[in-house]
Scaffold this active site. Structure first.
Site, PDB file in Angstrom:
ATOM      1  N   VAL A   1       0.868  -1.171   0.000  1.00 28.33           N
ATOM      2  CA  VAL A   1       0.000   0.000   0.000  1.00 28.33           C
ATOM      3  C   VAL A   1       0.905   1.222   0.000  1.00 28.33           C
ATOM      4  O   VAL A   1       1.890   1.260   0.751  1.00 28.33           O
ATOM      5  CB  VAL A   1      -0.895   0.024   1.257  1.00 28.33           C
ATOM      6  CG1 VAL A   1      -1.876   1.197   1.180  1.00 28.33           C
ATOM      7  CG2 VAL A   1      -1.643  -1.297   1.426  1.00 28.33           C
ATOM      8  N   CYS A   2       0.579   2.190  -0.854  1.00 25.84           N
ATOM      9  CA  CYS A   2       1.284   3.478  -0.826  1.00 25.84           C
ATOM     10  C   CYS A   2       2.790   3.238  -1.015  1.00 25.84           C
ATOM     11  O   CYS A   2       3.189   2.424  -1.852  1.00 25.84           O
ATOM     12  CB  CYS A   2       0.942   4.152   0.507  1.00 25.84           C
ATOM     13  SG  CYS A   2       1.261   5.910   0.634  1.00 25.84           S
ATOM     14  N   THR A   3       3.627   3.905  -0.246  1.00 23.64           N
ATOM     15  CA  THR A   3       5.075   3.764  -0.406  1.00 23.64           C
ATOM     16  C   THR A   3       5.606   2.416   0.078  1.00 23.64           C
ATOM     17  O   THR A   3       6.819   2.186   0.025  1.00 23.64           O
ATOM     18  CB  THR A   3       5.803   4.898   0.337  1.00 23.64           C
ATOM     19  OG1 THR A   3       5.327   4.922   1.682  1.00 23.64           O
ATOM     20  CG2 THR A   3       5.548   6.244  -0.324  1.00 23.64           C
TER      21      THR A   3
END
Lengths: 233, 233
Positions: free
Chosen positions: A109-111
């Site tokens: 998720v995300c970075t």
């Protein structure tokens, strides 16, 4: 008695992560554990002790990485500066590499996908991350894709923060079928109505945010000039 | 020096709550704290000690209820059996009543509105909750409304679990303006794409779930037959 071994969905936790990156997909996968025999969900950390998040809430993992060495699914949440700092955390990267090694699916998720990249796991793959850092994926040999989530083989990477919920529903569909994913969507009432509508991407002034995203990266990797140079040159 | 007193957005935590009910709006409000001077976000519990959730993750509040007696905004997350059990927890209800008393806005997520109802705070108001328990609101003198979130004066109640994100963006818009709410939406990349589309409400077989929702209520309030009778008769 059920003889099938439990299929374990493991979430990796480290200091300073973004709470919703973890909590969104964890809620989805915990519901799967309750609805479908044969699945269990765990949260892995270095120790079973409180870990800070980017909110005032601290979280406590359920197990250590050592206790669950071979999860069926691994999910890696992201965050801002602490996650960027963790791009140089060889111990965490080794943990992720090891857990991903035998996993049926690896999600981020995300970075969190930048951590997978730094661990050398995204070379030659299509992937995504938070829109601030999408271009960084190229530095890890990946091809950035501007999608809510991107599937490439056993890797499923999601865009920023809230995208983890969508990704997790897709992940559940892959391991347990679309019907269960739809039931979980109904139970967590995931029928979004952002009060001001969807994000108007063409109107987003990316240049306005660039100094902030680059400053966060520079600050996070101040003690690792070689890695910083590799990511920003 | 900034002389304006901090406006505190407080989340109430109690054992067994649904993680995403808390984490969604908490992520939104924590972002507000980072973007707008004058706001702070706290998570309140009986003690600053790990509290179980309905996932394998435990969470640690940042403060006790006693430390933040008069928040500017109060948000109450929900949950399944543990939250229904808490409908008879007079100590928690007194905490919520006291914190809500002077609050500028009071929000709830999912069955968190049933706690507000049990605390006597929703009489004569329009409100919503998780779709399993919407009708229960009438037992607390409220009028159930089938919406993603419902605003009635200073009360903003959200539907199930994930609806807390939408509600929190609306809440931020009310206390800090729509521009900041939109910026937070962009930063947490809240541009949902449920993999199988929105929930098809007309196709939902509510009767199929009724035994489960009623069983959870009966089990949660087994030690409180009078309250159970009031809610189910």
């Amino acid at each position: 008695m059920e003889q099938t071994p439990l299929r374990t969905i493991a979430f990796a936790v480290y200091p300073g992560l973004t709470l919703l990156d973890l909590a969104g997909p964890l809620q989805v996968c915990s519901a799967l554990e309750q609805l479908a025999p044969g699945f269990r969900t765990v949260v892995l950390g270095e120790r079973v002790e409180p870990v800070d998040t980017d909110t005032p809430l601290a979280v406590v993992p359920s197990h250590t990485f050592d206790e669950v060495p071979e999860p069926f699914v691994l999910v890696v949440p992201g965050g801002l500066e602490p996650t960027l700092k963790a791009l140089a955390d060889e111990r965490l990267l080794a943990r992720l590499r090891k857990a991903a090694d035998g996993a049926h699916l690896v999600g981020s998720v995300c970075t969190g996908s930048l951590l997978l990249g730094a661990a050398g796991l995204l070379e030659g793959r299509r992937a995504t991350t938070h829109w601030w850092y999408r271009d960084l994926l190229t530095r890890f040999g990946a091809t950035p894709v501007a999608q809510r989530w991107v599937e490439d083989g056993r890797y499923v990477t999601a865009a920023g923060v809230s995208a983890g919920i969508d990704m997790a529903l897709q992940l559940v569909a892959r391991v347990a079928g679309e019907e269960l994913a739809r039931e979980i969507q109904l139970l967590i009432e995931y029928d979004p109505e952002p009060p001001f509508g969807p994000i108007d991407w063409p109107a987003v002034d990316a240049d306005h945010y660039r100094p902030r995203s680059q400053q966060a990266l520079a600050s996070a990797l101040a003690d690792h000039p070689e890695l910083l140079a590799r990511l920003t040159s």
